[in-house]
Motif scaffolding. Structure first.
Motif, mmCIF file in Angstrom:
data_model
loop_
_atom_site.group_PDB
_atom_site.id
_atom_site.type_symbol
_atom_site.label_atom_id
_atom_site.label_comp_id
_atom_site.label_asym_id
_atom_site.label_seq_id
_atom_site.Cartn_x
_atom_site.Cartn_y
_atom_site.Cartn_z
ATOM 1 N N LEU A 1 0.629 11.575 -5.967
ATOM 2 C CA LEU A 1 -0.770 11.156 -6.014
ATOM 3 C C LEU A 1 -1.569 12.047 -6.963
ATOM 4 N N ARG B 1 -7.112 10.536 -1.807
ATOM 5 C CA ARG B 1 -6.857 9.095 -1.689
ATOM 6 C C ARG B 1 -8.081 8.286 -2.145
ATOM 7 N N TRP C 1 -1.051 4.891 -0.768
ATOM 8 C CA TRP C 1 -2.146 5.821 -1.011
ATOM 9 C C TRP C 1 -3.463 5.325 -0.429
ATOM 10 N N ARG C 2 -3.479 4.058 -0.030
ATOM 11 C CA ARG C 2 -4.693 3.531 0.599
ATOM 12 C C ARG C 2 -4.836 4.126 1.985
ATOM 13 N N ASP C 3 -6.048 4.436 2.363
ATOM 14 C CA ASP C 3 -6.286 4.956 3.721
ATOM 15 C C ASP C 3 -6.295 3.834 4.729
#
Length: 134
Positions: free
Chosen positions: A4, A116, A132-134
């Motif tokens: 990331l 993120r 990587w999306r919350d």
């Protein structure tokens, strides 16, 4: 988190490279303050676009919407480079927190969450990962 952070560094570097190639003073708003529909530069009036040298997309649309043109001019290369420098510093700080052994669990989680959120701005990019999306 390594991937990331590398992803974010690459996006910042790409944007810096594009903005860094722009030469200040070679582009500007083509409208006059007293008549927002007309073009002020000789040779521009009546043209659908202006050529931009050394650009992957060599045409910039001329618009009758002053708000759109103001947005384009507002995002001049110097301003973009300043914003990218701030993003780079923020990324460096957050990476330091994520990898720091002196931080507590809450700080670590907050730094990961902020990373993120930074990456979410690039959700359109082909290298962006859904995890990587919350």
């Amino acid at each position: 988190m390594d991937d990331l952070i590398a992803f974010l560094r690459a996006r910042i570097a790409e944007a810096e490279e594009i903005a860094g190639r722009c030469e200040p003073g070679h582009w500007f708003s083509s409208r006059r303050a007293d008549d927002p529909v007309s073009f002020a530069r000789p040779g521009v009036y009546g043209r659908a676009y202006m050529e931009v040298r050394d650009c992957e997309q060599p045409q910039v649309a001329a618009t009758v919407n002053v708000r759109c043109e103001r947005h384009i001019v507002h995002n001049d290369p110097a301003r973009v480079l300043n914003d990218l420098a701030a993003k780079r510093e923020r990324l460096t700080y957050l990476a330091h927190v994520v990898y720091g052994s002196w931080v507590d669990v809450g700080e670590h989680a907050q730094a990961e969450h902020l990373l993120r959120l930074e990456a979410a701005a690039y959700g359109w990019h082909s290298d962006y990962r859904p995890e990587w999306r919350d």
